[in-house]
Design a protein around this motif. Structure first.
Motif, PDB file in Angstrom:
ATOM      1  N   LEU A 127       0.794  -1.168  -0.107  1.00  7.72           N
ATOM      2  CA  LEU A 127       0.241   0.122  -0.080  1.00  7.72           C
ATOM      3  C   LEU A 127       0.989   1.333  -0.022  1.00  7.72           C
ATOM      4  N   THR A 128       2.074   1.186   0.612  1.00  5.39           N
ATOM      5  CA  THR A 128       2.878   2.337   0.451  1.00  5.39           C
ATOM      6  C   THR A 128       3.234   2.558  -0.802  1.00  5.39           C
ATOM      7  N   ALA A 129       3.606   1.547  -1.804  1.00  2.00           N
ATOM      8  CA  ALA A 129       4.035   1.383  -3.023  1.00  2.00           C
ATOM      9  C   ALA A 129       3.047   2.055  -3.791  1.00  2.00           C
ATOM     10  N   VAL A 130       1.725   1.722  -3.574  1.00  2.00           N
ATOM     11  CA  VAL A 130       0.569   2.259  -4.229  1.00  2.00           C
ATOM     12  C   VAL A 130       0.603   3.736  -3.941  1.00  2.00           C
ATOM     13  N   THR A 131       0.541   3.902  -2.882  1.00  2.61           N
ATOM     14  CA  THR A 131       0.555   5.375  -2.430  1.00  2.61           C
ATOM     15  C   THR A 131       1.432   6.432  -3.192  1.00  2.61           C
ATOM     16  N   LEU A 132       2.807   5.822  -3.464  1.00  5.79           N
ATOM     17  CA  LEU A 132       3.670   6.524  -4.083  1.00  5.79           C
ATOM     18  C   LEU A 132       3.274   6.686  -5.555  1.00  5.79           C
ATOM     19  N   ALA A 133       2.883   5.686  -6.079  1.00 10.43           N
ATOM     20  CA  ALA A 133       2.357   5.659  -7.476  1.00 10.43           C
ATOM     21  C   ALA A 133       1.338   6.774  -7.602  1.00 10.43           C
ATOM     22  N   LEU A 134       0.516   6.911  -6.677  1.00 12.27           N
ATOM     23  CA  LEU A 134      -0.583   7.878  -7.138  1.00 12.27           C
ATOM     24  C   LEU A 134      -0.244   9.090  -6.557  1.00 12.27           C
ATOM     25  N   THR A 135       0.619   9.457  -5.751  1.00 12.97           N
ATOM     26  CA  THR A 135       1.085  10.675  -5.387  1.00 12.97           C
ATOM     27  C   THR A 135       2.223  11.211  -5.951  1.00 12.97           C
ATOM     28  N   GLY A 136       3.128  10.576  -6.634  1.00 15.53           N
ATOM     29  CA  GLY A 136       4.091  10.938  -7.557  1.00 15.53           C
ATOM     30  C   GLY A 136       5.435  10.933  -6.466  1.00 15.53           C
ATOM     31  N   PRO A 137       6.420  11.231  -7.121  1.00 11.76           N
ATOM     32  CA  PRO A 137       7.749  11.314  -6.412  1.00 11.76           C
ATOM     33  C   PRO A 137       8.031  12.436  -5.369  1.00 11.76           C
ATOM     34  N   GLY A 138       7.374  13.545  -5.702  1.00  9.17           N
ATOM     35  CA  GLY A 138       7.667  14.856  -5.078  1.00  9.17           C
ATOM     36  C   GLY A 138       8.749  15.475  -6.284  1.00  9.17           C
ATOM     37  N   ARG A 139       9.155  16.543  -5.762  1.00  5.91           N
ATOM     38  CA  ARG A 139      10.263  17.533  -6.635  1.00  5.91           C
ATOM     39  C   ARG A 139      11.644  17.090  -6.498  1.00  5.91           C
ATOM     40  N   ILE A 140      11.685  16.414  -5.471  1.00  2.00           N
ATOM     41  CA  ILE A 140      13.229  15.939  -5.300  1.00  2.00           C
ATOM     42  C   ILE A 140      13.388  14.474  -5.933  1.00  2.00           C
ATOM     43  N   ALA A 141      13.308  14.353  -7.159  1.00  2.00           N
ATOM     44  CA  ALA A 141      13.171  13.055  -7.635  1.00  2.00           C
ATOM     45  C   ALA A 141      13.778  13.231  -9.338  1.00  2.00           C
ATOM     46  N   VAL A 142      14.506  12.165  -9.775  1.00  2.00           N
ATOM     47  CA  VAL A 142      15.091  12.278 -11.048  1.00  2.00           C
ATOM     48  C   VAL A 142      13.690  12.366 -12.088  1.00  2.00           C
ATOM     49  N   ASP A 143      12.508  11.862 -11.835  1.00  2.00           N
ATOM     50  CA  ASP A 143      11.421  12.277 -12.763  1.00  2.00           C
ATOM     51  C   ASP A 143      11.018  13.796 -13.090  1.00  2.00           C
ATOM     52  N   ARG A 144      11.753  14.585 -12.120  1.00  2.00           N
ATOM     53  CA  ARG A 144      11.413  15.979 -12.296  1.00  2.00           C
ATOM     54  C   ARG A 144      12.283  16.529 -13.609  1.00  2.00           C
ATOM     55  N   LEU A 145      13.244  15.555 -14.151  1.00  2.00           N
ATOM     56  CA  LEU A 145      14.324  15.949 -15.427  1.00  2.00           C
ATOM     57  C   LEU A 145      13.819  15.393 -16.487  1.00  2.00           C
ATOM     58  N   LEU A 146      12.710  14.645 -16.097  1.00  2.00           N
ATOM     59  CA  LEU A 146      12.342  14.238 -17.450  1.00  2.00           C
ATOM     60  C   LEU A 146      10.888  14.727 -18.069  1.00  2.00           C
ATOM     61  N   PRO A 147      11.059  15.340 -19.258  1.00  3.88           N
ATOM     62  CA  PRO A 147      10.104  16.178 -19.522  1.00  3.88           C
ATOM     63  C   PRO A 147       8.604  15.577 -19.631  1.00  3.88           C
ATOM     64  N   TRP A 148       8.473  14.445 -19.782  1.00  5.94           N
ATOM     65  CA  TRP A 148       6.904  13.779 -20.056  1.00  5.94           C
ATOM     66  C   TRP A 148       6.609  13.428 -18.645  1.00  5.94           C
ATOM     67  N   LEU A 149       7.579  13.494 -17.534  1.00  5.45           N
ATOM     68  CA  LEU A 149       7.081  13.176 -16.355  1.00  5.45           C
ATOM     69  C   LEU A 149       7.049  14.282 -15.162  1.00  5.45           C
TER      70      LEU A 149
END
Length: 176
Positions: A127-149
């Motif tokens: 459920l913690t993993a599901v929560t992170l999938a739904l909330t997103g990683p926050g701004r301190i994350a590599v995903d912020r560097l990927l334009p589509w994410l």
């Protein structure tokens, strides 16, 4: 003429940084714990059984091709955990972790709810993993560097969780 009553003052919201730091701590904790579990399965690190020992466990619990499933579980936990820790492809990383934990819950189901024999730990992780999938990683994350994410969309999280659940379901069907 009377003046309208002033709206009550709201307490200031916590700065976005606090949420981002909280999500980072959560991602690091869950991600590194899951990566460690995965390396136990793949390499025998941290007292794990490696592919052979994990394969024997999978054979004893009814999985066909137990060595192959040991590799799949080890990679899902290692790569999913590292993805969560880094905030990289977070919805997919979370789905890999949650899907693996669905299988762990199935294996341990008869042991009751409470640890160590029960499933409470596995449910909490899933459920913690599901929560992170739904909330997103926050701004301190590599995903912020990927334009589509850059902007997390709940649809990405929901789609990833549906994919993880479907793969977990197929795996469970193959187990029996």
């Amino acid at each position: 003429m009377s003046r309208p009553a002033a709206a009550p003052e709201k307490a200031p919201a916590a700065p976005a940084r606090a949420y981002d730091i909280g999500l980072l701590v959560l991602r690091l904790a869950l991600g590194l714990i899951m990566a460690a579990h995965g390396t136990q399965k793949l390499f025998g690190w941290f007292g794990g059984g490696g592919i052979d020992g994990t394969g024997q466990f999978f054979a004893a619990t009814g999985y066909p091709s137990p060595r192959a499933f040991a590799v799949v579980a080890g990679l899902s936990e290692t790569l999913g955990g590292l993805g969560l820790a880094l905030g990289l492809l977070t919805p997919l990383a979370a789905a890999a972790v949650a899907g693996t934990l669905v299988n762990a819950i199935s294996v341990k189901w008869g042991g009751g709810f409470f640890a160590p024999q029960g499933v409470e730990y596995e449910i909490l992780i899933a459920l913690t993993a599901v929560t992170l999938a739904l909330t997103g990683p926050g701004r301190i994350a590599v995903d912020r560097l990927l334009p589509w994410l850059r902007s997390h969309r709940i649809a990405y999280g929901v789609a990833a969780i549906v994919l993880g659940a479907a793969v977990a379901g197929v795996t469970l069907l193959l187990r029996h």
